[in-house]
Design an enzyme around this catalytic site. Structure first.
Site, short mmCIF file in Angstrom:
data_model
loop_
_atom_site.label_atom_id
_atom_site.label_comp_id
_atom_site.label_asym_id
_atom_site.label_seq_id
_atom_site.Cartn_x
_atom_site.Cartn_y
_atom_site.Cartn_z
N ASN A 1 -9.68 -0.91 -1.26
CA ASN A 1 -8.23 -0.74 -1.14
C ASN A 1 -7.59 -1.45 -2.33
O ASN A 1 -7.60 -2.67 -2.42
CB ASN A 1 -7.74 -1.36 0.18
CG ASN A 1 -6.24 -1.17 0.39
OD1 ASN A 1 -5.51 -0.87 -0.55
ND2 ASN A 1 -5.80 -1.38 1.62
N CYS B 1 0.80 -1.23 0.00
CA CYS B 1 0.00 0.00 0.00
C CYS B 1 0.83 1.27 0.00
O CYS B 1 0.30 2.35 -0.27
CB CYS B 1 -0.94 -0.01 1.20
SG CYS B 1 -2.20 -1.30 1.12
#
Length: 391
Positions: A339, A167
């Site tokens: 996400n 991420c």
């Protein structure tokens, strides 16, 4: 407040600075299959041939608490019909998974890059550098070369790959692109991130409770940005200046975000203490960025935070005593895309551009933040640009 890096516009927002890297264009790309959150439970349980009531109940709860409403996915019934081994526990499936992922990330990345080039308004031949980010592929030569060839970039385009940063990959790429642009006058850096969850798709297992979190939270997609220093009006229209960047890892936290490549794909685990670990360091990390321009109050900057999940955003808001609207665009990206690992920060930045163009953001300075394996913090101090200089 002004600094030596540039002048200040009449509305308090910076005019562009010749020496600083600028974000010039954005693009995104997605698989054809849209996955509304209300269909996730039936889709995932059917795809994985699971009829366990307890698993169903837990996934239903997770699909609500993640706050996600829509995602995009490469995985489909047709793909599983072609590769039924992907939903069989204990089957060595790394080769077919990589075949699927390697093709998908280039298709998605090329779509996003072309969208960014269209937004930029200049030809691909003007790109001097390519930064490619992915945690979804593994091969030689890498996706950077395949993407450059697909886009028709010059053979002299300087390529850099950032792989398996999770991420934090998107923010790491912004930091890298900033360094390249500012140290290579006239360069134009195409940054492309592409991710798919196919590598980690598994049937649910009591031994892997995090699989259900992934099923409720993660999505597929790609994004692209173009960065350069000293853009020339009117051909280029920068909206964000990258003032300062930094990276930091938290010693002793390397197992909190843990992923390993195995014969069955990637085994991925996320510690429940991740939000707590981030909260313990976030104030000091943000002050490192804000101190560059003498800002003390966290509400005196705008925020673009990678939305790893609602718990991280909630902890950030509480710990820093942020006004609710400060993380609005991060929550919006999580809601609309899930996400999508390294990509998601760029979806947040697209919403930020919209807000800046509407004049909805009064603050001159802002922070870009992302958190990845390590635990690694990536951060940039940025400034909204009202208008480019003229040559």
């Amino acid at each position: 407040m002004t600094t030596g890096s540039g002048s200040t516009g009449a509305n308090g927002r910076s005019q562009s600075s010749r020496g600083k890297a600028m974000l010039l264009a954005l693009g995104k790309g997605f698989p054809d299959q849209v996955l509304p959150q209300e269909k996730v439970v039936e889709s995932y349980l059917q795809d994985s041939s699971c009829d366990d009531p307890a698993t169903r109940a837990k996934l239903e709860r997770l699909c609500t608490t993640t706050t996600v409403r829509t995602r995009y996915t490469v995985m489909s019934k047709e793909l599983l019909d072609k590769h039924p081994e992907l939903k069989m526990e204990g089957t060595p499936t790394l080769t077919p998974r990589l075949d699927i992922c390697n093709a998908a990330v280039i298709d998605l990345g090329a779509a996003a890059a072309r969208a960014a080039l269209d937004d930029w308004g200049r030809p691909a031949a003007d790109i001097t550098h390519l930064i490619y980010i992915s945690s979804s592929e593994l091969r030689l030569p890498g996706g950077d070369l395949h993407l450059a060839a697909r886009l028709g970039l010059s053979p002299n385009t300087v390529r850099t790959s950032l792989l398996f940063l999770g991420c934090s990959g998107g923010a790491a790429a912004l930091r890298t692109a900033k360094d390249i642009a500012e140290n290579n006058p006239g360069s134009r850096v195409l940054v492309t991130a592409a991710e798919t969850t196919v590598l980690g798709f598994r049937p649910p297992s009591y031994d892997r409770p995090y699989d259900l979190v992934g099923a409720a939270l993660f999505g597929d997609g790609a994004s692209a940005v173009i960065i350069g220093a000293g853009p020339m009006a009117p051909a280029e229209d920068p909206f964000l200046e990258l003032e300062f960047s930094t990276q930091e890892f938290l010693p002793g936290t390397d197992k909190v975000i843990d992923g390993k490549i195995a014969e069955e794909g990637i085994n991925f685990k996320l510690g429940r203490d991740l939000p707590e670990k981030i909260e313990g360091r976030i104030e000091g990390f943000c002050r490192t960025l804000m101190n560059q321009v003498g800002i003390k109050d966290f509400n005196d900057v705008f925020w673009a935070v990678h939305p790893g999940g609602p718990a991280i955003l909630n902890r950030l808001e509480f710990c820093l005593e942020l006004q609710p609207e400060k993380l609005k665009i991060s929550r919006k990206a999580l809601k609309n895309y899930g996400n999508v690992s390294s990509n998601t920060i760029f979806y947040v930045l697209e919403y930020l551009r919209d807000e800046l163009k509407k004049g909805a953001i009064s603050e001159e300075w802002g922070l870009i933040l992302a958190f990845g394996p390590g635990i690694t913090f990536e951060g940039l101090l940025v400034r909204g640009v009202k208008k480019t200089f003229t040559s």
